[in-house]
Design a protein around this motif. Sequence first.
Motif, short mmCIF file in Angstrom:
data_model
loop_
_atom_site.label_atom_id
_atom_site.label_comp_id
_atom_site.label_asym_id
_atom_site.label_seq_id
_atom_site.Cartn_x
_atom_site.Cartn_y
_atom_site.Cartn_z
N THR A 1 0.84 -1.21 0.00
CA THR A 1 0.00 0.00 0.00
C THR A 1 0.87 1.25 0.00
O THR A 1 0.60 2.21 -0.74
CB THR A 1 -0.93 0.00 1.23
OG1 THR A 1 -1.78 -1.15 1.16
CG2 THR A 1 -1.78 1.26 1.27
N ARG A 2 1.91 1.25 0.84
CA ARG A 2 2.78 2.43 0.91
C ARG A 2 3.49 2.68 -0.42
O ARG A 2 3.64 3.82 -0.87
CB ARG A 2 3.80 2.28 2.05
CG ARG A 2 3.16 2.30 3.43
CD ARG A 2 4.20 2.48 4.53
NE ARG A 2 5.21 1.43 4.56
CZ ARG A 2 5.12 0.30 5.25
NH1 ARG A 2 4.03 0.06 5.98
NH2 ARG A 2 6.09 -0.58 5.24
N ALA A 3 3.93 1.60 -1.07
CA ALA A 3 4.62 1.75 -2.36
C ALA A 3 3.66 2.27 -3.44
O ALA A 3 4.02 3.14 -4.24
CB ALA A 3 5.23 0.42 -2.79
N ALA A 4 2.43 1.73 -3.46
CA ALA A 4 1.43 2.19 -4.43
C ALA A 4 1.09 3.65 -4.20
O ALA A 4 0.91 4.43 -5.14
CB ALA A 4 0.18 1.32 -4.34
N LEU A 5 1.02 4.01 -2.93
CA LEU A 5 0.75 5.40 -2.58
C LEU A 5 1.86 6.32 -3.08
O LEU A 5 1.61 7.39 -3.64
CB LEU A 5 0.63 5.50 -1.06
CG LEU A 5 0.24 6.84 -0.45
CD1 LEU A 5 -1.08 7.29 -1.02
CD2 LEU A 5 0.14 6.70 1.05
N GLY A 6 3.11 5.88 -2.94
CA GLY A 6 4.24 6.65 -3.45
C GLY A 6 4.18 6.80 -4.95
O GLY A 6 4.50 7.87 -5.50
N ALA A 7 3.77 5.72 -5.64
CA ALA A 7 3.64 5.78 -7.10
C ALA A 7 2.57 6.79 -7.50
O ALA A 7 2.74 7.54 -8.48
CB ALA A 7 3.30 4.40 -7.65
N TYR A 8 1.47 6.84 -6.74
CA TYR A 8 0.43 7.84 -7.02
C TYR A 8 0.99 9.25 -6.81
O TYR A 8 0.76 10.16 -7.63
CB TYR A 8 -0.79 7.63 -6.12
CG TYR A 8 -1.71 8.83 -6.15
CD1 TYR A 8 -2.57 9.03 -7.22
CD2 TYR A 8 -1.65 9.80 -5.14
CE1 TYR A 8 -3.38 10.16 -7.28
CE2 TYR A 8 -2.46 10.92 -5.19
CZ TYR A 8 -3.32 11.11 -6.26
OH TYR A 8 -4.10 12.23 -6.34
N GLN A 9 1.72 9.45 -5.72
CA GLN A 9 2.27 10.77 -5.43
C GLN A 9 3.20 11.23 -6.56
O GLN A 9 3.20 12.41 -6.93
CB GLN A 9 3.00 10.73 -4.09
CG GLN A 9 2.07 10.58 -2.89
CD GLN A 9 2.81 10.30 -1.59
OE1 GLN A 9 3.80 9.57 -1.56
NE2 GLN A 9 2.33 10.88 -0.49
N LYS A 10 3.98 10.29 -7.09
CA LYS A 10 4.86 10.63 -8.23
C LYS A 10 4.02 11.10 -9.42
O LYS A 10 4.30 12.12 -10.04
CB LYS A 10 5.67 9.40 -8.66
CG LYS A 10 6.88 9.08 -7.82
CD LYS A 10 7.61 7.88 -8.44
CE LYS A 10 8.83 7.48 -7.62
NZ LYS A 10 9.52 6.32 -8.21
N SER A 11 2.97 10.33 -9.73
CA SER A 11 2.15 10.66 -10.92
C SER A 11 1.37 11.95 -10.74
O SER A 11 1.09 12.66 -11.71
CB SER A 11 1.17 9.51 -11.21
OG SER A 11 0.21 9.39 -10.17
N ALA A 12 1.05 12.28 -9.48
CA ALA A 12 0.27 13.49 -9.21
C ALA A 12 1.16 14.72 -9.02
O ALA A 12 0.65 15.84 -8.88
CB ALA A 12 -0.60 13.28 -7.97
N GLY A 13 2.46 14.51 -9.01
CA GLY A 13 3.38 15.63 -8.86
C GLY A 13 3.37 16.24 -7.48
O GLY A 13 3.64 17.44 -7.32
N ILE A 14 3.04 15.42 -6.46
CA ILE A 14 3.06 15.93 -5.08
C ILE A 14 4.19 15.24 -4.31
O ILE A 14 4.83 14.32 -4.82
CB ILE A 14 1.71 15.70 -4.36
CG1 ILE A 14 1.35 14.20 -4.34
CG2 ILE A 14 0.62 16.49 -5.05
CD1 ILE A 14 0.04 13.89 -3.64
#
Length: 408
Positions: A377-390
């Motif tokens: 979950t934490r890794a997927a969350l990090g991947a989302y943050q990368k894609s969202a530019g946050i």
Amino acid sequence: MTRRTLIAAVIVIACGWTSAHAADAAFTQFIASLWPEAQQAGVSRETFERETRGLEPDYKLPDLILPGRPATGAPSQAEFVQVPADYVKEASIARLAGEGQRLLQKYRTALTEIEKSSGVPATVMLAIWGRETDYGRYALPYDLVRVLATQAYVGRRKDQYRNEFILALKILGEGVVTRKDMRSSWAGATGLTQFLPSEYYKHGVDFDGDGRIDIWHSVPDALASAAQQLVNKGWQGGLRWAYEVQAPAKVDCTTGVPEVTKPIGQWLREGFVPVRGQKLSAAEQAQPASLLQPEGIYGPSFLTTKNYFVIKEYNFSDLYVLFVGHLSDRMTSPLPFATPWSASKQLRTKDVETMQRALTRIGLYKDKIDGKAGMQTRAALGAYQKSAGIKVDCWPSEEVLRSIQAAR
């Protein structure tokens, strides 16, 4: 009360009694239907009759599916709803480590022999005992037979518990433990080191040589059995469970998953530094390891070895393994983690589930929707943050939950 009201009340009470009676009758019939399987497993008719006579289900247990009622989930485990600082609490670790040091001396002969034959350090065995039942001081609250019978009847994992129920009867028939002493957790784990009946038969060891595997009263049997379970799951002798490291400033926290494994030496060349100036041998640097950052980029970082994941099979929680591993270390060293936990706040289970569903929809998360903010979950969350530019921190905060919801 009017005559009409009185009649209505009597009808309601009678219907309720009939419904409960019918449900219990169905339970009794279900238990009786298990006799052929029990007989095949080696349970005597006398044992079966004695232990099931008058047996009633416990519908207050969690994780049941009851007709006409909302499905109940498993209770929120501390390992998944507490922040690390609350779970791996310094006061608890210090107290248990002190007691562990005393027990190291008390059971030194047995522990030395078990360690020699299994390769599992004495401190790891004691740490599991300490975490599971506070070295036997924690009184398990449930009757094991009743728990397993109820879970086999209306639990979410009926087939698994059906087998566990029959094996519990088999243990009782062998006379190793009395029903009174066969206490358990709500999920059916029993004994000093918390085994399911099937684990008892797979990993149990009669270390004290009295002809019985007694994980309820014999500390040597319980510790040897815990060690054997780790060995059977792949424990590697002479290998640490993990190394605490200082992560480089620009660490990519999305690599903190078991699938990303590199020799420890490679991690060091990429900027990870063992804490407190610890020097690692060539053999240690050759060992494969994964990155673990329980609070994302905040708090301590660890390079976890194969043995980390072996302990994780005892309890599928990173915080559980951290607790056991750190408690084990503290029995021989007074040093806490070099990097303090941050004062982070944990999201509620339902919010983490919302996050997991959203991450699944956009193809970033492929694991279970369980409300537990583990490695994946934490890794997927990090991947989302990368894609969202946050900011990429791999930590499930309210801010990132709002961002995910807004993106929908």
